[in-house]
Design a protein around this motif. Structure first.
Motif, short mmCIF file in Angstrom:
data_model
loop_
_atom_site.label_atom_id
_atom_site.label_comp_id
_atom_site.label_asym_id
_atom_site.label_seq_id
_atom_site.Cartn_x
_atom_site.Cartn_y
_atom_site.Cartn_z
N ASN A 167 -9.32 5.60 37.28
CA ASN A 167 -8.73 5.04 36.39
C ASN A 167 -8.91 5.52 34.81
N ALA A 168 -10.03 5.31 34.35
CA ALA A 168 -10.36 5.52 33.38
C ALA A 168 -9.93 6.13 32.40
N LEU A 169 -9.71 6.19 31.39
CA LEU A 169 -9.01 7.26 30.15
C LEU A 169 -9.86 8.15 29.59
N PRO A 170 -9.47 9.74 29.27
CA PRO A 170 -11.20 9.68 28.11
C PRO A 170 -11.42 9.15 26.84
N PRO A 177 -3.34 13.31 25.53
CA PRO A 177 -2.31 14.29 25.26
C PRO A 177 -1.09 12.61 25.90
N HIS A 178 -0.28 12.70 25.18
CA HIS A 178 0.36 12.43 26.49
C HIS A 178 1.87 12.91 26.89
#
Length: 181
Positions: A167-170, A177-178
């Motif tokens: 679940n973690a984002l960088p 980036p989206h």
């Protein structure tokens, strides 16, 4: 902002409640207020996390950990949250927020929190929190020096490790980036 006054009142009132260890469970009695509900006349799904902040503050204040964190210039931030709902909390209903630290890893302190009415769980959440100071994470060694050693056998369930990993984002220093897949 919508819970700022309620949070300030809680910080004061929790300091008058019986003390406990940061490794114990906190039980915070509350009532559903008009500001907690949505057009369907029950607690708004997003409000649960805001109310659970109050439960974590209660635990931190009553254990003396909040004062230690403030002295060190540490601030808590949510790093990840997941919640499941069983029943809706209705306007004016009494409930408790049950809060407990269920483990730590190198990056976060993990809480389990429950909204409980008459001994029944209405909602349960898991929250991964980070402590930061000057925009940088506080190390686990520093946290344990202030919190004290956790009780023997306190170990995060494997699924919680997996959840955080998937679940973690960088990190904030890496690009994120989206782009819809």
């Amino acid at each position: 902002m919508h819970l700022l006054l309620r949070t300030l009142l809680l910080l004061f009132s929790s300091s008058k409640r019986p003390g406990l260890s940061v490794w114990e469970e906190s039980s915070l009695p509350l009532r559903v207020l008009p500001t907690d509900i949505d057009i369907a006349m029950h607690v708004n799904n997003g409000m649960y996390f805001s109310l659970m902040d109050l439960g974590r503050f209660d635990l931190m204040v009553r254990s003396g950990t909040w004062a230690k964190m403030r002295r060190r210039g540490w601030s808590p931030v949510a790093a990840g949250e997941t919640i499941a709902f069983r029943r809706s909390l209705q306007l004016w209903q009494r409930y408790t927020i049950e809060s407990k630290i269920i483990g730590l890893d190198a990056k976060a302190v993990y809480f389990e929190q429950r909204m409980v009415v008459d001994g029944e769980i209405y909602a349960r959440a898991y929250i991964a929190t980070r402590l930061v100071s000057g925009g940088k994470p506080v190390s686990q060694e520093e946290i344990l020096a202030e919190f004290g050693e956790p009780p023997a056998g306190l170990e995060l369930p494997d699924w919680l490790h997996d959840w955080r990993e998937t679940n973690a984002l960088p990190g904030a220093r890496r690009p994120a980036p989206h782009a819809w897949a």
